[in-house]
Design a protein around this motif. Structure first.
Motif, short mmCIF file in Angstrom:
data_model
loop_
_atom_site.label_atom_id
_atom_site.label_comp_id
_atom_site.label_asym_id
_atom_site.label_seq_id
_atom_site.Cartn_x
_atom_site.Cartn_y
_atom_site.Cartn_z
N VAL A 1 13.10 11.72 -7.34
CA VAL A 1 12.25 11.41 -6.19
C VAL A 1 12.58 12.35 -5.03
O VAL A 1 11.69 12.90 -4.38
N THR A 2 13.86 12.56 -4.79
CA THR A 2 14.29 13.45 -3.70
C THR A 2 13.81 14.88 -3.94
O THR A 2 13.31 15.54 -3.02
N ARG A 3 13.93 15.39 -5.17
CA ARG A 3 13.46 16.75 -5.49
C ARG A 3 11.97 16.87 -5.23
O ARG A 3 11.50 17.87 -4.66
N TRP A 4 11.19 15.85 -5.64
CA TRP A 4 9.74 15.89 -5.40
C TRP A 4 9.48 15.98 -3.90
O TRP A 4 8.62 16.75 -3.46
N CYS A 5 10.18 15.18 -3.13
CA CYS A 5 9.99 15.18 -1.68
C CYS A 5 10.29 16.55 -1.08
O CYS A 5 9.51 17.06 -0.28
N ARG A 6 11.40 17.15 -1.46
CA ARG A 6 11.77 18.47 -0.93
C ARG A 6 10.72 19.52 -1.31
O ARG A 6 10.34 20.35 -0.49
N HIS B 1 0.88 -1.17 0.00
CA HIS B 1 0.00 0.00 0.00
C HIS B 1 0.92 1.22 0.00
O HIS B 1 1.57 1.50 1.02
N LEU B 2 0.98 1.90 -1.14
CA LEU B 2 1.94 2.98 -1.31
C LEU B 2 1.47 4.28 -0.68
O LEU B 2 0.30 4.66 -0.80
N SER B 3 2.40 4.98 -0.06
CA SER B 3 2.18 6.34 0.43
C SER B 3 2.28 7.29 -0.77
O SER B 3 2.54 6.86 -1.90
N ASN B 4 2.13 8.59 -0.53
CA ASN B 4 2.30 9.56 -1.62
C ASN B 4 3.70 9.48 -2.19
O ASN B 4 3.88 9.52 -3.42
N ILE B 5 4.71 9.37 -1.32
CA ILE B 5 6.08 9.25 -1.81
C ILE B 5 6.24 7.94 -2.60
O ILE B 5 6.89 7.92 -3.64
N GLY B 6 5.64 6.87 -2.12
CA GLY B 6 5.70 5.59 -2.83
C GLY B 6 5.06 5.67 -4.20
O GLY B 6 5.55 5.09 -5.16
N GLN B 7 3.95 6.40 -4.31
CA GLN B 7 3.30 6.57 -5.61
C GLN B 7 4.20 7.35 -6.57
O GLN B 7 4.29 7.02 -7.76
N ILE B 8 4.89 8.37 -6.05
CA ILE B 8 5.83 9.14 -6.88
C ILE B 8 7.00 8.26 -7.28
O ILE B 8 7.44 8.27 -8.44
N ALA B 9 7.52 7.48 -6.33
CA ALA B 9 8.64 6.57 -6.64
C ALA B 9 8.23 5.60 -7.75
O ALA B 9 9.01 5.32 -8.66
N GLN B 10 7.02 5.09 -7.69
CA GLN B 10 6.53 4.17 -8.73
C GLN B 10 6.35 4.90 -10.06
O GLN B 10 6.76 4.39 -11.11
N GLN B 11 5.74 6.07 -10.04
CA GLN B 11 5.52 6.84 -11.27
C GLN B 11 6.85 7.17 -11.94
O GLN B 11 7.02 6.97 -13.15
N GLU C 1 8.45 16.98 2.26
CA GLU C 1 8.94 15.71 2.83
C GLU C 1 10.45 15.81 3.03
O GLU C 1 11.23 15.09 2.44
N ASP C 2 10.86 16.76 3.88
CA ASP C 2 12.28 17.08 4.05
C ASP C 2 13.08 15.98 4.72
O ASP C 2 14.31 15.98 4.64
N ASN C 3 12.43 15.04 5.38
CA ASN C 3 13.16 13.95 6.05
C ASN C 3 13.55 12.83 5.10
O ASN C 3 14.34 11.97 5.46
N PHE C 4 12.99 12.82 3.90
CA PHE C 4 13.27 11.74 2.97
C PHE C 4 14.73 11.75 2.55
O PHE C 4 15.30 12.80 2.23
#
Length: 185
Positions: free
Chosen positions: A130-135, A49-59, A139-142
């Protein structure tokens, strides 16, 4: 007694010194998040079950071929704290482009730019996106683990075993070495 740290991806695989990682081939890769933090979601009843970050990682994983010519994605899975996938580099011509000087020593190209279209360039671009999307999205802890595991898939039938391993990874999460519940066993 000091607990033993269980982690099958703790050490980056040994890169083959004369291998051109932009050459045609199938590459099995694993990238982990820093400290195995479960940023990408959770496994419930053997299903991810993907989180928002997981969905971005998959995309972004699925979009790799849009950014790298002659690169394809085979089987992959986004797990709670790591990504397993098979990347296929398949140029219509497979010419070794490394010059003689770069073959002299692994250290000779240590700080040079990544070779365009190489496995390292693909993974670096993916992890950066993925890191840029998080920042950008708070999602600064990613963070990723700095290295990644790679295995060149040989023409010995192992691709089917690797695909099966990837597909079945969520069902085996409870016993997975990357499951935070198992890291100190």
């Amino acid at each position: 007694m000091k607990p033993k740290f269980k982690n099958k991806y703790r050490v980056e695989s040994a890169r083959l010194p004369n291998r051109d990682y932009a050459a045609n081939g199938l590459y099995f890769v694993t990238m982990c998040t820093r400290d195995r933090t479960c940023f990408f979601g959770d496994v419930i009843a053997g299903k991810i079950h993907l989180s928002n970050i997981g969905q971005i990682a998959q995309q972004y994983w699925a979009e790799i071929p849009s950014h790298f010519e002659h690169t394809y994605i085979d089987t992959y899975i986004i797990m709670p704290n790591h990504v397993h996938g098979i990347i296929v580099i398949d140029r219509p011509y497979n010419v070794e482009t490394r010059n003689f000087a770069s073959l002299q020593s692994d250290e000779s190209n240590k700080f040079a730019p990544l070779k365009p279209g190489s496995l390292q360039a693909i993974i670096h671009a993916y992890k950066s996106a993925v890191t840029r999307w998080c920042r950008k999205n708070g999602e600064d802890n990613f963070a990723w683990q700095s290295r990644f595991y790679e295995h060149i898939i040989r023409a010995d039938g192992s691709v089917d075993r690797i695909r099966e391993y990837i597909i079945n990874n969520p069902a085996k999460w409870e016993d997975d070495n990357d499951n935070p519940a198992n890291l100190w066993m």
